[in-house]
Design an enzyme around this catalytic site. Sequence first.
Site, PDB file in Angstrom:
ATOM      1  N   HIS A  94      -3.435  -5.641   1.083  1.00  0.00           N
ATOM      2  CA  HIS A  94      -2.751  -5.843   2.361  1.00  0.00           C
ATOM      3  C   HIS A  94      -2.679  -7.320   2.755  1.00  0.00           C
ATOM      4  O   HIS A  94      -3.546  -7.796   3.500  1.00  0.00           O
ATOM      5  CB  HIS A  94      -3.510  -5.115   3.472  1.00  0.00           C
ATOM      6  CG  HIS A  94      -3.380  -3.629   3.434  1.00  0.00           C
ATOM      7  ND1 HIS A  94      -2.386  -2.955   4.102  1.00  0.00           N
ATOM      8  CD2 HIS A  94      -4.114  -2.684   2.812  1.00  0.00           C
ATOM      9  CE1 HIS A  94      -2.513  -1.652   3.896  1.00  0.00           C
ATOM     10  NE2 HIS A  94      -3.554  -1.458   3.104  1.00  0.00           N
ATOM     11  N   CYS A 144       0.837  -1.200   0.000  1.00  0.00           N
ATOM     12  CA  CYS A 144       0.000   0.000   0.000  1.00  0.00           C
ATOM     13  C   CYS A 144       0.878   1.260   0.000  1.00  0.00           C
ATOM     14  O   CYS A 144       1.519   1.551  -0.979  1.00  0.00           O
ATOM     15  CB  CYS A 144      -0.957  -0.046   1.199  1.00  0.00           C
ATOM     16  SG  CYS A 144      -2.328   1.110   1.042  1.00  0.00           S
ATOM     17  N   GLU A 153      -0.868  -8.655   4.930  1.00  0.00           N
ATOM     18  CA  GLU A 153      -0.665  -8.810   6.387  1.00  0.00           C
ATOM     19  C   GLU A 153      -1.988  -8.802   7.137  1.00  0.00           C
ATOM     20  O   GLU A 153      -2.048  -9.208   8.285  1.00  0.00           O
ATOM     21  CB  GLU A 153       0.278  -7.710   6.901  1.00  0.00           C
ATOM     22  CG  GLU A 153      -0.358  -6.354   7.210  1.00  0.00           C
ATOM     23  CD  GLU A 153      -0.674  -5.505   5.974  1.00  0.00           C
ATOM     24  OE1 GLU A 153      -0.553  -6.010   4.834  1.00  0.00           O
ATOM     25  OE2 GLU A 153      -1.039  -4.322   6.158  1.00  0.00           O
TER      26      GLU A 153
END
Lengths: 79, 79, 660, 244
Positions: D216, D99, D218
Amino acid sequence: MKAKVYITPKQGILDPQGVAIERALPALGFEGVGGVRVGKYIELELPDGEGAGEEMDKMCHKLLANPIIEDYRFELVPD
Amino acid sequence: MKAKVYITPKQGILDPQGVAIERALPALGFEGVGGVRVGKYIELELPDGEGAGEEMDKMCHKLLANPIIEDYRFELVPD
Amino acid sequence: MIIGEGLAIAMKIESHNHPSAIEPFQGAATGIGGIVRDIFAMGARPVACLDTLHFGSLEKARQKFLLDGVVAGVASYGNCMGIPTIGGELHFEDAYEDNCLVNVTCVGMVEHDKILKASASGEGNLVILFGSTTGRDGIGGASILASAEFDETAEEKRPTVQVGDPFTEKKLLEACLEMRDRGLLVGLQDLGAGGLSSSASEMASKGGSGIDMNIARVPLRESGMEPFEIMISESQERMLACVTPVNEAGVMAVCAKWDLDATVIGTVTGNGRLRIFDGDEMIGDMPVKALVDEAPTYCITPVRPPHEADVALADDHYPLPGDLDAALLELLASPNICSRRWVYRQYDHMVQTNNALWPGGEAAVIRIKGSRRGVALVTDGNGRRCYLDPRRGARLVVAEAARNLSCAGARPLAVTNCLNFGNPEKGEIYHQFQEAVEGMAEACRELETPVTGGNVSFYNESFGKAVYPNPVVGMMGLVEDTGQIMTHGFKDEGDAVLLLGGGRPAVDGSEYQLRIHGEVAGRIPDVDLNQEKKLQTLVRGAILEGIAKSAHDVSDGGLACCLAESAIEGGVGVAVELEAGLRPDVALFGEAPELVVVTAAEADLERLERINGAGVPVKRIGRVGGNRIRVSAGGKDVIDTPVAEAAQVWRESLEKVVAG
Amino acid sequence: MTASPQIHTDVHAVRFGVVVFPGSNCDADSYDAVSTFTGAEARYLWHKDEELDGLDCVILPGGFSYGDYLRCGAIARFSPIMTAVRRFAEDGGLVIGICNGFQILLEAGLLPGAMHRNEGLKFVCQLVNLRVENAATPFTHRYREGQVIQVPIAHMEGNYFIDEAGLSELEANQQIVVRYANESGEITGEANPNGSQGNIAGICNRKGNVFGLMPHPERVCDPLVGGVGGRGVFESVINTVSGL
Ligand SMILES: Nc1ncnc2c1ncn2[C@@H]1O[C@H](COP(=O)(O)OP(=O)(O)O)[C@@H](O)[C@H]1O
């Protein structure tokens, strides 16, 4: 001295903000407006001196504008 | 004709972008720069005619600028 | 609130109604900024925000502009801070046309031995101002914006608009938590309404001390500011710390690391006075007590407004609509009922990766990392019902917030509240205020949910027209095991559909009454708090015992919308038979407290009976299955709508209205 | 996801560094994803650090470095640590920009192209489907080519732009790593959440050791908070580093 920097989206490159404004205008009663391009206008104070123009150019190129999608020009105005 | 619109944060209104840029500049090797204010620069094409100035003023006031926190001025340039 | 495992939750709600009505983006953004500062001033790390929004009808362009700006403002500030906005509320009623309500709740987590106090104590300790510079923005904000009715002069108040700087606030947050971890602080306080003058006197008052302050040392962003302007400036993103001289260097180092201005502007004294110096010259001297604790008391005689009825409307007060399917679709499309995805898609609701239950459900749940526990959060406000009966309305709001938490499987723990009212100097408004506060207090006592704090917003009134009296409740609940969080979507074909609780639906104050019959009238039913409590205990029991497969309370739009929402969410149909006795439209769309729809496997129904020691009414009304929403009364279909059609209407409505 | 993630016994020896810029806000999420769910070691790096000692992979996390003022990533790319990151990448070290981290890599010229504001001009936070276009990179080899994974996006400026020549080069070198797709893996206009050219969601450099993506990964390493579609990215790195 004072510097005025104008940053505009490069010709031929999509400008989503400009497109959105252009689309919104007729509904607000503004007909026939086209070619809307939204850029940035930056003012700043920098030390007088010989190299001011060169310095500004570097600042624009390195930081203020992204040369991949933006053009820039600037004016220097003595205080 | 072409219109060029300059939009700047009103005096006394915080300009977080300007502050952030100003604080970052020394670390990037640009010393002594101050008074950074970040605004918008908009270009557009509008129909020629008597009322173009008034029309532009209305457009700035209603859509392009946020008169509560921004000042604007514009130039009309015949094509 | 202490929640075990050494942790505590800090939670508070705040209004930013007036600033948002003037400049929606910045008004909402600085609203988030303010409440987030409140939370980290306590030493807690903000883990979630919720926004409660009320606007006028979206048919008006101005209202769309406000909605768009407010949502973008919440998004811009919250997203940048990395605090997920995980829930909230969105209502549209004409009563908010000239006075939108923007209430923001922030929730933080802190190890309870690290909680910071907002006090200045210890003679000789230093007072340090850090964060943004001080400008003229927001001067007179608290007094002008929050305490006056809106009228034509709104235009002139514009220079007081404040601009939020979430980047500076993010640095401020990290810096404050670092100072907390390093034990550098005696006290910490955010600068909110009233600026330095309020914050300094509050800190001194709480510490039982005094402060000598030199305003010549305050870093300014504008030249020529008068001393009083410096004292009352409401420039955002600033904090005031009380620090022992030994720790001065440490605090300065943390500020330098985060690139924040920091200046010692004063010292703590023992004389109980706030003394202000401009360099060597003393320009102000007041006892702290006079500023903080000895505020005048207003005495106003309450007057019950004529629109508050004594009796409810008869069930056949309105004609029965010919097409109940069409009525259902109209309600599902109502901006007060349809999907809020257009809003929460603009909010980063996943950052911090604690989102155990995503927006769109009964409540939002965030897990606590490293624990099985979670925290469930809701906000609830229903001005329309409070308008019809402020006491009953407020009781209902508390009950419904708790019910929402229970339906997610959480045990309600604590309440924060934001009281949005008109001009309290008027008898009718004062009456509404008094009734609502008492009603809320009754409900919180009965449901054992203490009120830990809140905010009051008066003068939400323009041209003599006040908003609906709107006590907004933010409620927090505890989930013991995040593996057991309940959702409202139907799960499996063949599951039994059960209606739990003894509430009787009524059209008074309902969305149905407003949308279909164009009125707000009658008297809303009162919630039986004792029954409500038993109902919620049963719902939670059914969830914890693994009996319930879905749970959804009957609220806006009545039983029909409740069923439709669960069908849409689960992607499966339902068939239900209404009880005899009520007219179908009342049974379908009437709104009632104390009603929850639960689904369960056939084999588990007996177990449900067994855990229902308190004898809560449990009626089996139908089963999950097929791809239509079907409701019959006396063997005849009154609703028969494909789930897909209902889903489309419900999903797309808000986006369509906003775009159209 | 690939079946039963098998992790090298040396996983603890694999070291990730997560850069913290002022304004980063997914730094802790990246740290947690690595340390909690893969068992590798993670440590924070401050943006003023000038060395990257003993690291196998550097993550530039999401957030709003410098408030995203001026342009996303424009100021952060001048942070002292970026000089070290550049050197690290030149030496073959693995770099992931997620990002805002991707935006910084673009501004720093470590990856080609630039970001525009989303076509809808609004911030978009939602789960999207990604089709893995290149499963031969150090960041994606735990996936299959053509596999569809669900990963959230959360950004205002993820509308990827590159000129025609640049695009052909990306394609020719298989530098397009993930694209926005629908559930069945088709690259359609409806599946494009932000107007990105060619539905591009993530790219790598020519050498394949620098990876930037808007989604994302994560945020999807834990089934409780949205799935495990992103774990493969970190597991791929671990396997690459530990020689599997
Ligand atoms: N509606 C309310 N219910 C309970 N406590 C409230 C309410 N309104 C204000 N308070 C409490 O009164 C105190 C002062 O509130 P307020 O004037 O809003 O302060 P601040 O500006 O510090 O937020 C706070 O402790 C707040 O929690």
